[in-house]
Scaffold this motif. Structure first.
Motif, mmCIF file in Angstrom:
data_model
loop_
_atom_site.group_PDB
_atom_site.id
_atom_site.type_symbol
_atom_site.label_atom_id
_atom_site.label_comp_id
_atom_site.label_asym_id
_atom_site.label_seq_id
_atom_site.Cartn_x
_atom_site.Cartn_y
_atom_site.Cartn_z
ATOM 1 N N PHE A 93 0.827 -1.204 0.000
ATOM 2 C CA PHE A 93 0.000 0.000 0.000
ATOM 3 C C PHE A 93 0.866 1.262 0.000
ATOM 4 C CE2 PHE A 93 -2.139 3.336 2.478
ATOM 5 C CZ PHE A 93 -3.199 3.594 1.640
ATOM 6 N N SER A 94 1.897 1.285 0.831
ATOM 7 C CA SER A 94 2.774 2.455 0.910
ATOM 8 C C SER A 94 3.540 2.663 -0.391
ATOM 9 C CB SER A 94 3.766 2.299 2.061
ATOM 10 O OG SER A 94 3.090 2.241 3.281
ATOM 11 N N TYR A 95 4.019 1.591 -0.980
ATOM 12 C CA TYR A 95 4.768 1.716 -2.226
ATOM 13 C C TYR A 95 3.869 2.240 -3.344
ATOM 14 C CZ TYR A 95 7.690 0.737 -6.208
ATOM 15 O OH TYR A 95 8.417 0.865 -7.364
ATOM 16 N N ARG A 96 2.669 1.703 -3.446
ATOM 17 C CA ARG A 96 1.741 2.159 -4.495
ATOM 18 C C ARG A 96 1.336 3.617 -4.288
ATOM 19 N NH1 ARG A 96 -0.045 -1.452 -8.147
ATOM 20 N NH2 ARG A 96 0.195 -3.636 -7.631
ATOM 21 N N LYS A 97 1.238 4.032 -3.041
ATOM 22 C CA LYS A 97 0.880 5.413 -2.739
ATOM 23 C C LYS A 97 1.978 6.385 -3.184
ATOM 24 C CE LYS A 97 -0.138 8.292 1.249
ATOM 25 N NZ LYS A 97 -0.129 8.327 2.698
ATOM 26 N N ASP A 98 3.235 5.985 -3.062
ATOM 27 C CA ASP A 98 4.372 6.857 -3.351
ATOM 28 C C ASP A 98 5.051 6.552 -4.678
ATOM 29 O OD1 ASP A 98 3.993 8.133 -0.957
ATOM 30 O OD2 ASP A 98 5.447 6.910 0.121
ATOM 31 N N ILE A 99 4.436 5.784 -5.556
ATOM 32 C CA ILE A 99 5.106 5.343 -6.771
ATOM 33 C C ILE A 99 5.497 6.504 -7.684
ATOM 34 C CG2 ILE A 99 3.078 4.908 -8.188
ATOM 35 C CD1 ILE A 99 4.519 2.244 -8.983
ATOM 36 N N LYS A 100 4.689 7.561 -7.731
ATOM 37 C CA LYS A 100 5.024 8.721 -8.571
ATOM 38 C C LYS A 100 6.270 9.426 -8.046
ATOM 39 C CE LYS A 100 0.369 9.571 -10.213
ATOM 40 N NZ LYS A 100 -0.779 10.476 -10.200
ATOM 41 N N LEU A 101 6.368 9.557 -6.726
ATOM 42 C CA LEU A 101 7.562 10.177 -6.146
ATOM 43 C C LEU A 101 8.797 9.314 -6.369
ATOM 44 C CD1 LEU A 101 6.169 11.562 -2.781
ATOM 45 C CD2 LEU A 101 6.869 12.847 -4.796
ATOM 46 N N HIS A 102 8.643 8.000 -6.276
ATOM 47 C CA HIS A 102 9.783 7.106 -6.493
ATOM 48 C C HIS A 102 10.315 7.236 -7.914
ATOM 49 C CE1 HIS A 102 8.450 4.221 -3.044
ATOM 50 N NE2 HIS A 102 8.886 5.373 -2.608
ATOM 51 N N ARG A 103 9.403 7.296 -8.869
ATOM 52 C CA ARG A 103 9.824 7.424 -10.265
ATOM 53 C C ARG A 103 10.538 8.741 -10.503
ATOM 54 N NH1 ARG A 103 4.393 5.104 -12.969
ATOM 55 N NH2 ARG A 103 4.829 2.892 -12.643
ATOM 56 N N GLN A 104 10.121 9.787 -9.826
ATOM 57 C CA GLN A 104 10.708 11.111 -10.026
ATOM 58 C C GLN A 104 12.068 11.225 -9.331
ATOM 59 O OE1 GLN A 104 8.322 14.236 -8.414
ATOM 60 N NE2 GLN A 104 9.672 15.851 -9.100
ATOM 61 N N HIS A 105 12.184 10.786 -8.115
ATOM 62 C CA HIS A 105 13.391 11.015 -7.324
ATOM 63 C C HIS A 105 14.432 9.902 -7.422
ATOM 64 C CE1 HIS A 105 11.899 14.661 -5.509
ATOM 65 N NE2 HIS A 105 10.764 14.032 -5.186
ATOM 66 N N TYR A 106 14.020 8.714 -7.763
ATOM 67 C CA TYR A 106 14.943 7.574 -7.770
ATOM 68 C C TYR A 106 15.134 7.002 -9.165
ATOM 69 C CZ TYR A 106 14.188 7.879 -2.775
ATOM 70 O OH TYR A 106 14.106 8.328 -1.490
ATOM 71 N N LYS A 107 15.025 7.839 -10.176
ATOM 72 C CA LYS A 107 15.213 7.393 -11.549
ATOM 73 C C LYS A 107 16.670 6.953 -11.731
ATOM 74 C CE LYS A 107 14.276 10.518 -14.474
ATOM 75 N NZ LYS A 107 14.010 11.477 -15.521
ATOM 76 N N GLY A 108 16.882 5.795 -12.292
ATOM 77 C CA GLY A 108 18.230 5.295 -12.543
ATOM 78 C C GLY A 108 18.844 4.545 -11.373
ATOM 79 N N SER A 109 18.100 4.374 -10.291
ATOM 80 C CA SER A 109 18.671 3.691 -9.128
ATOM 81 C C SER A 109 18.839 2.191 -9.368
ATOM 82 C CB SER A 109 17.807 3.934 -7.887
ATOM 83 O OG SER A 109 16.522 3.416 -8.082
ATOM 84 N N ILE A 110 18.217 1.661 -10.410
ATOM 85 C CA ILE A 110 18.371 0.236 -10.721
ATOM 86 C C ILE A 110 19.824 -0.086 -11.053
ATOM 87 C CG2 ILE A 110 17.793 0.458 -13.181
ATOM 88 C CD1 ILE A 110 16.625 -2.400 -10.963
#
Length: 62
Positions: free
Chosen positions: A23-40
């Motif tokens: 639930f928490s991950y799905r809630k913040d998925i837009k922020l994760h994509r914006q701030h953690y791009k390339g972290s893979i």
């Protein structure tokens, strides 16, 4: 080893914890994509490094 109550609590805890994490991950998925791009790439480099250490250990063991 474990009582029935302890096993039920552990099962309930694991299921609840995983549900809250999803639930928490799905809630913040837009922020994760914006701030953690390339972290893979950090994960890929880390796994390659661990693989190199394992290979060195294997070859130098003889």
């Amino acid at each position: 080893m474990f009582s029935k109550g302890q096993l039920l609590f552990a099962l309930f805890f694991v299921v609840s914890f995983i549900a809250v994490m999803i639930f928490s991950y799905r809630k913040d998925i837009k922020l994760h994509r914006q701030h953690y791009k390339g972290s893979i790439w950090i994960l890929v480099i880390f796994l390659v490094f661990i693989g190199i250490l394992f290979a060195i250990k294997t070859f130098l063991k003889d």
